[in-house]
Enzyme design. Structure first.
Site, PDB file in Angstrom:
ATOM      1  N   ASP A  90       1.191  -0.874  -0.095  1.00 21.55           N
ATOM      2  CA  ASP A  90      -0.408   0.062   0.061  1.00 21.55           C
ATOM      3  C   ASP A  90       1.190   1.083   0.237  1.00 21.55           C
ATOM      4  OD1 ASP A  90      -2.530  -0.272  -0.296  1.00 21.55           O
ATOM      5  OD2 ASP A  90      -3.288  -0.180   1.083  1.00 21.55           O
ATOM      6  N   ASP A 143      -9.751  -6.888  11.565  1.00 21.43           N
ATOM      7  CA  ASP A 143      -9.823  -8.703  12.144  1.00 21.43           C
ATOM      8  C   ASP A 143     -10.659  -9.161  13.279  1.00 21.43           C
ATOM      9  OD1 ASP A 143      -8.579  -7.283  14.308  1.00 21.43           O
ATOM     10  OD2 ASP A 143      -6.570  -7.782  14.275  1.00 21.43           O
TER      11      ASP A 143
END
Length: 671
Positions: A155, A302
């Site tokens: 990224d 998550d």
């Protein structure tokens, strides 16, 4: 039995009997047996319940609309959150799982397959340097599994990283924006890989986590159970966290998350509520497709992923094995940033329409466990109140607790001491008095501020990446925290001297003095941690070894045992200095079953000889792949109270030069 009917002597005897009972449980019961955990846990929950009942029914002043009556009620509200959280934790700890035998059987069946399931290994990166990334990439490429691909999801859009991946054989993926942060990065990787490999299973790694070579063989077979969406493994670290490092206690005290990974998650797994922790997990690709990819509504994608999968009948299980190692937060600022992000994400998920409180498809146990996790963060405001309470009493005459000495002995101390001893017992000393509390104190004020901000505006906050691989070669002082804890110490001792030590407030003077002393001790230890010691560079991070090595030089050779190794340095064990070797001499060294390099002798001591590797660029990748595919344990797995106290004393009373030297020389053998 009521303390009002007892003398102080009777209450002391009662407290002594309870203390003996608690000690007997800790000494003679085994935390590995369910019935023993049940018996000890039931005793502690009973003490917590008795304390909570007495606290709410006998210790609050008559209600009035003034600070004298409102402050104790605000304080007790925060305190009861802690009591409830602790009681729930004790109850959950009674059960636990150990899936290693299950993984053994699944690995055997996996080995018999002609074509084991394909796996895409995805390494998420944003701004990490190559010295951090290369460990994860090379260890991933060295995984012992016949059918997998390694993907580096960048990224940060860095051309040098693309060139590096092309050179070592990893696939490289980038995107044009950073929408969705890590979750968006993963989704992009899933889309790209679907067109090329479309592996049914995906291993997710953070940029700083190097996988063990057996990680896929230990995990993949477990997916025979089609109700499993994620297999999560714990996070282990090869560097000390800021608390360990700044107390010089990486050999005697555990990292802050050990009780969570080694005790809490196995317990939650037994209750069917283990959850994903962001790295070192394998997930079904079709499971992510079913929920529309990685959730992006929270900064903790998550945890949210686990609860989204629950709604589709898929569970997260916990395999409590050391199958990867990573970098712990190296600075106190990074340590606190992590915890504030986790706190914010937990609150965000609780407020979402598909979250465990508002969404459909969750059992009451799943909702209860999420509430338990949320309460963990809401315990931090109590820490803030506890630190400030003596100051409010000394200067404003506002008591937080109106406790008679008899009641303290009958209800207060047994509940506090019993909880501490139980947590140390059930966790194999991964929780210890003073050090566990100080770890929580360090982030208490920032986390409390995060809670306040989240209550006003829960969404719209940016994802903050924890910095890794920073230059930590000099002492760094966390000035705001030093001022904070220093101010609490000064105000506490000033108020104590001008208040109960010179005047008379009543029967609570002794309790307030003891409370103030404890607070000052805690703040002093916290302040010490906030003066951060230098760290070795990542390449100088040592691992203990027990491996053969050999040295050669013109006119001689010598073989011995390597006792410590970093990427730059080897330490040999010697009974006597080999004949013909002197400090500063250049030698040829062989190690790690055949790797060879040039090394300079930098120190010859009575029991060890240290060499600095000079010309090892050609073997660097092979060194990393071998070392980080099966790294030795170099950080304490269990706490040792006396040794950690001695480490604290060395840090506090050692000369500044000696303390800094000890820190800079931490690249010697650990463990």
């Amino acid at each position: 039995m009521s303390p009002e009917t007892l003398t102080l002597q009777d209450a002391t005897l009662y407290g002594g009997i309870v203390s003996v009972l608690i000690a007997a449980c800790a000494l003679f019961l085994s935390n590995r047996h369910f019935l023993d955990r049940l018996a000890f846990g039931a005793l502690v929950v009973a003490m917590l319940g008795a304390y909570g009942w007495y606290r709410l029914s006998h210790t609050l002043p008559v209600f009035e609309w003034n600070s004298y009556a409102l402050w104790p009620r605000f304080y007790v509200t925060l305190e009861m959150i802690v009591v409830a959280y602790t009681a729930l934790s004790v109850g959950f700890f009674i059960r636990r799982t150990d899936r290693s035998a299950q993984a053994d059987a699944a690995a055997e069946r996996l080995a018999e397959m002609a074509e084991p399931p394909a796996v895409d290994v995805m390494i998420c990166t944003y701004s990490e340097d190559l010295v951090v990334l290369e460990r994860s990439i090379l260890a991933a490429l060295a995984i012992d599994y016949p059918n997998y691909s390694v993907w580096v999801l960048d990224d940060g859009r860095r051309d040098w990283l693309k060139d590096y991946c092309d050179g070592v054989g990893a696939r490289y993926v980038r995107r044009d924006d950073n929408v969705g942060a890590k979750a968006g990065n993963l989704d992009n990787g899933l889309r790209v890989s679907a067109d090329e490999t479309d592996a049914p299973l995906v291993l997710v790694l953070d940029a700083d986590f190097a996988p063990h070579k057996t990680i896929l063989k230990r995990i993949v077979g477990l997916f025979e159970d089609e109700t499993i969406g994620i297999v999560q493994t714990p996070q282990f670290y090869y560097n000390a966290d800021p608390v360990q490092h700044n107390l010089m206690a990486n050999r005697t005290w555990v990292d802050d998350q050990r009780i969570f990974f080694d005790v809490m998650q196995p317990a939650k797994d037994a209750w069917g509520t283990a959850f994903c922790v962001g790295t070192s997990f394998v997930v079904r690709r079709d499971a992510l497709d079913a929920i529309g990819g990685m959730p992006k509504e929270s900064v903790t994608e998550d945890l949210h992923t686990t609860y989204r999968l629950m709604q589709h009948g898929l569970k997260t299980i916990w395999l409590n094995e050391r199958l990867s190692v990573g970098l712990s937060a190296e600075s106190l600022a990074g340590y606190i940033t992590q915890r504030c992000r986790w706190c914010l994400g937990t609150i965000q998920i609780a407020l979402l329409p598909d979250g465990p409180f508002r969404g459909r498809g969750f059992s009451w146990m799943e909702r209860l466990h999420y509430l338990h996790g949320l309460m963990f963060w809401f315990c931090r405001p109590f820490v803030v109140a506890m630190l400030l309470a003596p100051i409010l009493f000394y200067f404003l005459g506002l008591p937080a607790i109106l406790f008679a000495p008899e009641a303290l002995l009958m209800y207060g101390l047994p509940a506090v001491i019993g909880s501490m001893i139980f947590l140390a017992w059930v966790s194999d000393k991964k929780s210890l008095p003073l050090f566990t509390e100080v770890s929580h104190m360090l982030a208490a004020f920032p986390v409390t501020l995060t809670i306040v901000k989240a209550m006003r505006q829960p969404f719209g906050h940016p994802f903050k990446v924890t910095a890794k691989g920073e230059d930590r070669s000099e002492v760094q002082v966390q000035i705001p925290l030093v001022i904070l804890f220093g101010t609490i110490i000064v105000l506490t001792i000033t108020g104590m001297v001008n208040g109960p030590l010179l005047q008379t407030y009543g029967e609570h003077d002794g309790f307030s003095i003891a409370w103030g002393v404890v607070i000052m001790i805690y703040c002093f230890v916290a302040l010490t941690i906030c003066i951060e010691l230098p760290r070795p560079e990542i390449d100088d991070q040592p691992f203990p070894m027990d491996a053969a090595g050999a040295l050669t030089w013109p006119g001689g050779s010598w073989s011995g045992t390597i006792r410590s190794m970093s990427m730059n340095q080897l330490t040999f064990e010697i009974a006597a200095p080999p004949t013909g070797i002197a400090e500063g001499q250049m030698l040829d060294v062989s190690f790690l079953d055949g790797l060879q390099s040039t090394a300079e002798v930098v120190e010859i001591g009575r029991k060890r000889m240290t060499l600095r590797l000079i010309d090892h660029a050609a073997i660097r990748n092979e060194m990393i792949a071998r070392l980080f595919s099966d790294p030795p344990v170099n950080i304490a797995a269990n706490g040792r109270m006396l040794s950690t106290l001695l480490s604290l004393l060395r840090r506090v009373y050692g000369s500044p030069r000696r303390v800094l030297t000890h820190s800079r020389e931490s690249a010697t053998a650990s463990g």
